[in-house]
Scaffold this motif. Structure first.
Motif, PDB file in Angstrom:
ATOM      1  N   ARG A 392     -59.657 121.233 -28.477  1.00  0.00           N
ATOM      2  CA  ARG A 392     -58.714 121.759 -29.879  1.00  0.00           C
ATOM      3  C   ARG A 392     -57.511 122.284 -29.281  1.00  0.00           C
ATOM      4  NH1 ARG A 392     -64.014 123.319 -31.383  1.00  0.00           N
ATOM      5  NH2 ARG A 392     -63.748 125.442 -30.474  1.00  0.00           N
ATOM      6  N   GLN A 393     -57.542 122.976 -28.111  1.00  0.00           N
ATOM      7  CA  GLN A 393     -56.058 123.525 -27.813  1.00  0.00           C
ATOM      8  C   GLN A 393     -55.177 122.446 -27.460  1.00  0.00           C
ATOM      9  OE1 GLN A 393     -55.158 125.901 -24.060  1.00  0.00           O
ATOM     10  NE2 GLN A 393     -55.031 127.578 -25.481  1.00  0.00           N
ATOM     11  N   CYS A 394     -55.642 121.396 -26.949  1.00  0.00           N
ATOM     12  CA  CYS A 394     -54.738 120.236 -26.657  1.00  0.00           C
ATOM     13  C   CYS A 394     -54.094 119.909 -28.058  1.00  0.00           C
ATOM     14  CB  CYS A 394     -55.507 119.059 -25.972  1.00  0.00           C
ATOM     15  SG  CYS A 394     -55.775 119.407 -24.279  1.00  0.00           S
ATOM     16  N   ASP A 395     -54.889 119.635 -29.036  1.00  0.00           N
ATOM     17  CA  ASP A 395     -54.266 119.184 -30.246  1.00  0.00           C
ATOM     18  C   ASP A 395     -53.194 120.272 -30.933  1.00  0.00           C
ATOM     19  OD1 ASP A 395     -55.836 116.899 -30.144  1.00  0.00           O
ATOM     20  OD2 ASP A 395     -57.789 117.943 -31.525  1.00  0.00           O
ATOM     21  N   GLU A 396     -53.511 121.444 -30.532  1.00  0.00           N
ATOM     22  CA  GLU A 396     -52.625 122.422 -31.107  1.00  0.00           C
ATOM     23  C   GLU A 396     -51.233 122.427 -30.308  1.00  0.00           C
ATOM     24  OE1 GLU A 396     -53.978 126.490 -30.717  1.00  0.00           O
ATOM     25  OE2 GLU A 396     -52.279 127.386 -31.603  1.00  0.00           O
ATOM     26  N   ILE A 397     -51.304 122.092 -29.085  1.00  0.00           N
ATOM     27  CA  ILE A 397     -49.934 122.124 -28.136  1.00  0.00           C
ATOM     28  C   ILE A 397     -49.375 120.828 -28.497  1.00  0.00           C
ATOM     29  CG2 ILE A 397     -49.348 121.684 -25.848  1.00  0.00           C
ATOM     30  CD1 ILE A 397     -51.767 123.362 -24.874  1.00  0.00           C
ATOM     31  N   LEU A 430     -60.531 116.812 -17.483  1.00  0.00           N
ATOM     32  CA  LEU A 430     -59.466 117.016 -16.935  1.00  0.00           C
ATOM     33  C   LEU A 430     -58.391 116.179 -16.902  1.00  0.00           C
ATOM     34  CD1 LEU A 430     -61.180 119.102 -13.878  1.00  0.00           C
ATOM     35  CD2 LEU A 430     -60.271 120.134 -15.912  1.00  0.00           C
ATOM     36  N   LYS A 431     -58.689 115.012 -17.126  1.00  0.00           N
ATOM     37  CA  LYS A 431     -57.651 113.875 -16.976  1.00  0.00           C
ATOM     38  C   LYS A 431     -56.683 113.632 -18.348  1.00  0.00           C
ATOM     39  CE  LYS A 431     -59.974 109.776 -18.732  1.00  0.00           C
ATOM     40  NZ  LYS A 431     -60.988 108.560 -18.536  1.00  0.00           N
ATOM     41  N   ARG A 432     -57.325 114.446 -19.082  1.00  0.00           N
ATOM     42  CA  ARG A 432     -56.386 114.571 -20.444  1.00  0.00           C
ATOM     43  C   ARG A 432     -55.364 115.610 -20.419  1.00  0.00           C
ATOM     44  NH1 ARG A 432     -59.514 114.004 -26.052  1.00  0.00           N
ATOM     45  NH2 ARG A 432     -57.441 114.565 -26.398  1.00  0.00           N
ATOM     46  N   LEU A 433     -55.323 116.243 -19.386  1.00  0.00           N
ATOM     47  CA  LEU A 433     -54.425 117.521 -19.099  1.00  0.00           C
ATOM     48  C   LEU A 433     -53.136 117.211 -18.362  1.00  0.00           C
ATOM     49  CD1 LEU A 433     -56.916 120.174 -18.319  1.00  0.00           C
ATOM     50  CD2 LEU A 433     -56.005 119.758 -20.705  1.00  0.00           C
ATOM     51  N   ASP A 434     -52.021 117.735 -18.442  1.00  0.00           N
ATOM     52  CA  ASP A 434     -50.734 117.774 -17.737  1.00  0.00           C
ATOM     53  C   ASP A 434     -50.996 117.939 -16.356  1.00  0.00           C
ATOM     54  OD1 ASP A 434     -49.371 116.316 -19.802  1.00  0.00           O
ATOM     55  OD2 ASP A 434     -49.318 118.055 -20.698  1.00  0.00           O
ATOM     56  N   LEU A 435     -51.656 119.223 -16.140  1.00  0.00           N
ATOM     57  CA  LEU A 435     -51.876 119.695 -14.674  1.00  0.00           C
ATOM     58  C   LEU A 435     -53.185 120.626 -15.066  1.00  0.00           C
ATOM     59  CD1 LEU A 435     -49.651 122.706 -13.763  1.00  0.00           C
ATOM     60  CD2 LEU A 435     -49.940 121.979 -16.184  1.00  0.00           C
ATOM     61  N   VAL A 436     -53.974 120.911 -13.768  1.00  0.00           N
ATOM     62  CA  VAL A 436     -55.137 121.253 -13.546  1.00  0.00           C
ATOM     63  C   VAL A 436     -55.094 122.485 -12.449  1.00  0.00           C
ATOM     64  CG1 VAL A 436     -57.521 121.329 -12.698  1.00  0.00           C
ATOM     65  CG2 VAL A 436     -56.560 119.604 -14.289  1.00  0.00           C
ATOM     66  N   VAL A 437     -54.720 123.684 -12.988  1.00  0.00           N
ATOM     67  CA  VAL A 437     -54.879 124.660 -11.816  1.00  0.00           C
ATOM     68  C   VAL A 437     -56.087 125.287 -11.466  1.00  0.00           C
ATOM     69  CG1 VAL A 437     -53.855 127.251 -11.554  1.00  0.00           C
ATOM     70  CG2 VAL A 437     -52.811 125.519 -12.966  1.00  0.00           C
ATOM     71  N   GLY A 438     -56.597 125.039 -10.168  1.00  0.00           N
ATOM     72  CA  GLY A 438     -57.947 125.570  -9.820  1.00  0.00           C
ATOM     73  C   GLY A 438     -57.721 126.941  -9.449  1.00  0.00           C
TER      74      GLY A 438
END
Length: 482
Positions: A392-397, A430-438
DNA sequence: GCCGTTTTCGGCCCGACTGTTTTCAGTCG
């Protein structure tokens, strides 16, 4: 039990303390302290250096003797000299040196006259009025020791930079209002931007001393005045931070600022260079015989000893002087160099503002990009996002991005690294994101090997981009993972 | 105990404030 650099450093510090109480050659004591500092700040592990046949005498301040002692400590875990010293003086006696007002001479006297070697014994001796009877001690000294012991227990040793800055700025604003005051500047570790500071150092230039001293010691946050003279005073604030203030003539501003900024090791190194040039550096200026040749600005102080200006953040005697000599000082990162922020929370997890608010803030800072990186679901206490919440947040962004110009919003997550090194969200999300901070937020006390394996395993995941807060430390609160 | 473009021996950073030892040692930064 492996020996770490910090362990060797601690042994050398303890030897220096005990030698000091025994009134050994002060330069021998200094040699141990210098080596302790060098070891503590050395980025490489001594054990590894030894395995690589590195010659320890290449380290500054380490000669044949100390090199042999380092090897002895690494191989045996202890040091013969320290064991010998412990036969003469009880090990815990060095804690007495940490009481303000107690130095080696007085600690030795307390031990020999009253057999005092712990804080509790010191406290009792002061309460019973025994200390004033020792030659060289008096009623006032005894009272000061009593007060110091009582406040020592409750007092935090160091304060975070950001916290201290607030108290310092308020005090500086107050001092600037005192008539006759020309300049007020924070110096010391605060100016060097150390992550924690032990006290606040303030430099004031003024047309008269007296009003400054009066104003400073009557500041309404002062709870204790430890000392006050013509040019120097020390107080303790309500928040328990100690403040040292120095009033200097305007012509000495640069020399005084350099002196008060430190670090001590940096100042000593500069003074030694000056000495070789036939000059003397003190807080009033740089002197050739009785003639002052520099001191109005810090630039002039460095210039007089043949160096370019060295920024306060570098003044730790960790190679900055050698770098300055050959014109190889690094360019420090400035706040204006920052082009983006890749670790941001909003009120969707434990932040306090909306994405839109954060965008406005980023724009006002001139940032070109910003990644939204909420916590993941494992962190229940901060409302971490699950897969649906994140999507949902991805859509908002996406929606907000379509309205932006001159700035890009990135989709990210601060995903939890679980105990077994797996991530708290599946790769398909995770693959839908621009970056993954662990990041690690739990199980901080795994063994060194297990913790390393856990983090390496997480970093090998295909979409992993950035490891956040790698050591997990909280300054003055939680030690780094070892 | 370390170190060397004056030195392998003889140096090693510099000054302020406090309390007590009536002239300065001890401590601190």
């Amino acid at each position: 039990m492996p020996v770490h650099n910090a362990d060797i450093s601690a042994i050398f510090e303890e030897i220096a303390d005990l030698l000091e109480i025994e009134a050994a050659n002060p330069f021998r004591i200094r040699a141990y302290r210098k080596a302790a500092r060098i070891l503590n700040e050395l980025p490489q592990d001594i054990r590894i250096l030894l395995k690589q046949n590195f010659s320890l005498t290449q380290l500054p301040g380490v000669g044949d003797d100390l090199a042999a002692k380092i090897v002895e400590i690494v191989e045996s875990g202890s040091c013969g000299l320290l064991r010998r010293l412990h036969k003469e003086l009880p090990p815990v006696i060095t804690e007495l040196l940490h009481i303000p007002g107690l130095g080696p001479k007085r600690v030795k006297a307390l031990y020999h006259h009253l057999d005092v070697h712990t804080l509790e014994q010191l406290h009792r001796a002061a309460q019973d009025g025994l200390i004033r009877k020792i030659p060289g001690f008096g009623e006032k000294t005894e009272l000061n020791i009593l007060k110091a012991v009582e406040s020592h227990a409750s007092q935090a040793r160091r304060f975070k930079l950001a916290t201290t800055t607030q108290y310092a700025n308020a005090l500086i604003a107050y001092l600037k209002e005192i008539p006759g005051v020309l300049q007020v500047t924070a110096a010391g570790s605060l100016r060097r931007m150390r992550e924690t500071v032990g006290d606040i150092d303030i430099l004031v230039t003024a047309t008269e001393h007296a009003p400054v001293m009066h104003g400073f010691t009557t500041y309404d946050e002062v709870t204790q005045v430890l000392s006050v003279g013509k040019t120097r005073a020390t107080v303790v604030l309500k928040c328990k931070i100690q403040v040292d203030l120095r009033v200097m003539p305007e012509t000495s501003y640069g020399a005084a600022l350099h002196y008060l900024t430190g670090s001590k090791a940096h100042n000593i190194a500069i003074r030694r260079i000056a000495q070789k040039l036939g000059l003397k550096v003190n807080e009033y200026g740089v002197f050739k015989a009785a003639t002052r040749i520099a001191g109005e600005t810090e630039d002039s102080v460095y210039g007089a000893v043949g160096l370019p200006y060295i920024p306060p953040e570098l003044r730790e005697d960790r190679g900055e002087i050698e770098a300055a000599m050959v014109g190889k000082l690094p360019n420090l990162v400035q706040i204006t160099d920052l082009r983006g922020d890749l670790h941001v929370h909003t009120k969707a997890s434990d932040g306090s503002d909306s994405i839109q608010d954060m965008v406005e803030a980023a724009k006002s800072l001139g940032l070109e990009y910003m990644a939204i990186t909420e916590h993941s679901r494992h962190l229940v206490m901060v409302h971490g996002l699950d897969a649906n919440g994140l999507l949902r947040q991805c859509d908002e962004i996406d929606q907000i991005n379509s309205t932006l110009s001159g700035m890009t919003l990135l989709k990210g997550i601060e995903v939890d690294i679980l105990e077994d090194g797996s991530l708290d969200l599946p790769d398909t999300i995770l693959k839908r994101l621009d970056l993954v901070v662990g990041a690690v937020h739990s199980k901080f006390n795994l063994s060194r090997a297990k913790q390393t394996e856990r983090i390496l395993r997480a970093m090998e995941r295909p979409h992993f981009t950035i490891l956040a807060h790698p050591t997990g430390r909280l300054l003055e609160n939680r030690p780094p993972m070892m």
